[in-house]
Design a protein around this motif. Structure first.
Motif, PDB file in Angstrom:
ATOM      1  N   ARG A 209       1.829   6.603  -6.851  1.00  0.00           N
ATOM      2  CA  ARG A 209       0.791   7.592  -7.199  1.00  0.00           C
ATOM      3  C   ARG A 209       1.335   9.019  -6.997  1.00  0.00           C
ATOM      4  O   ARG A 209       1.063   9.898  -7.802  1.00  0.00           O
ATOM      5  CB  ARG A 209      -0.462   7.385  -6.334  1.00  0.00           C
ATOM      6  N   ALA A 210       2.065   9.155  -5.897  1.00  0.00           N
ATOM      7  CA  ALA A 210       2.604  10.490  -5.610  1.00  0.00           C
ATOM      8  C   ALA A 210       3.615  10.898  -6.679  1.00  0.00           C
ATOM      9  O   ALA A 210       3.683  12.057  -7.093  1.00  0.00           O
ATOM     10  CB  ALA A 210       3.265  10.516  -4.242  1.00  0.00           C
TER      11      ALA A 210
ATOM     12  N   ILE B  23       3.559   9.787  -9.793  1.00  0.00           N
ATOM     13  CA  ILE B  23       2.814   9.976 -11.030  1.00  0.00           C
ATOM     14  C   ILE B  23       2.158  11.351 -11.009  1.00  0.00           C
ATOM     15  O   ILE B  23       2.127  12.034 -12.015  1.00  0.00           O
ATOM     16  CB  ILE B  23       1.789   8.859 -11.238  1.00  0.00           C
ATOM     17  N   GLU B  24       1.672  11.799  -9.932  1.00  0.00           N
ATOM     18  CA  GLU B  24       0.956  13.070  -9.871  1.00  0.00           C
ATOM     19  C   GLU B  24       1.907  14.205  -9.793  1.00  0.00           C
ATOM     20  O   GLU B  24       2.658  14.788 -10.167  1.00  0.00           O
ATOM     21  CB  GLU B  24       0.080  13.116  -8.622  1.00  0.00           C
TER      22      GLU B  24
ATOM     23  N   GLU C  71       0.836  -1.212   0.000  1.00  0.00           N
ATOM     24  CA  GLU C  71       0.000   0.000   0.000  1.00  0.00           C
ATOM     25  C   GLU C  71       0.868   1.259   0.000  1.00  0.00           C
ATOM     26  O   GLU C  71       0.585   2.223  -0.715  1.00  0.00           O
ATOM     27  CB  GLU C  71      -0.938  -0.006   1.211  1.00  0.00           C
TER      28      GLU C  71
ATOM     29  N   GLN D 114       2.394   1.664  -3.355  1.00  0.00           N
ATOM     30  CA  GLN D 114       1.365   2.132  -4.296  1.00  0.00           C
ATOM     31  C   GLN D 114       1.140   3.632  -4.106  1.00  0.00           C
ATOM     32  O   GLN D 114       1.052   4.390  -5.080  1.00  0.00           O
ATOM     33  CB  GLN D 114       0.072   1.340  -4.034  1.00  0.00           C
ATOM     34  N   LYS D 115       1.108   4.092  -2.870  1.00  0.00           N
ATOM     35  CA  LYS D 115       0.919   5.515  -2.592  1.00  0.00           C
ATOM     36  C   LYS D 115       2.124   6.327  -3.111  1.00  0.00           C
ATOM     37  O   LYS D 115       1.976   7.390  -3.686  1.00  0.00           O
ATOM     38  CB  LYS D 115       0.763   5.772  -1.083  1.00  0.00           C
TER      39      LYS D 115
END
Length: 117
Positions: free
Chosen positions: A113-114, A116-117, A106, A109-110
């Protein structure tokens, strides 16, 4: 008549002697019977004691076997309880490792995402 009386007297004496002899034989046989009965009673008592002793030994042997069986069962129970506890600990460790891996996934994954953003 005197001759006849003497004969009867002699016959009476012989019969009395035979009766005494027969009574002595009967008394001897009665003593022998009593002795045989006493021997029989002694033998019966001895056999009963021997039988009781054998029964007691058998009962003690069976009790000993029973105690040994109980001891074996208790040892098996302890072994099984130890195995169960070990398996529970392994399961707990696996659950913990799974939760740690899940948390790590998890977090990864976070982090992705961080990025990617």
């Amino acid at each position: 008549a005197e001759n006849r009386a003497a004969q009867l007297h002699e016959s009476n004496l012989q019969l009395t002697a035979r009766l005494a002899d027969t009574e002595a034989q009967v008394a001897g046989l009665q003593r022998k019977i009593k002795s045989l009965e006493e021997m029989r009673d002694h033998e019966v008592a001895s056999l009963r004691a021997e039988l009781q002793s054998a029964e007691d030994r058998h009962a003690m042997e069976m009790a000993s076997r029973g105690r040994a069986h109980v001891t074996d069962l208790e040892a098996q129970h302890r072994d099984l309880a130890t195995d169960l506890h070990r398996m529970e600990l392994e399961m707990h460790c696996k659950e913990h490792n799974f939760q740690a891996a899940q948390l790590e996934a998890e977090q990864a994954q976070k982090a992705l995402r961080a990025q990617i953003e």
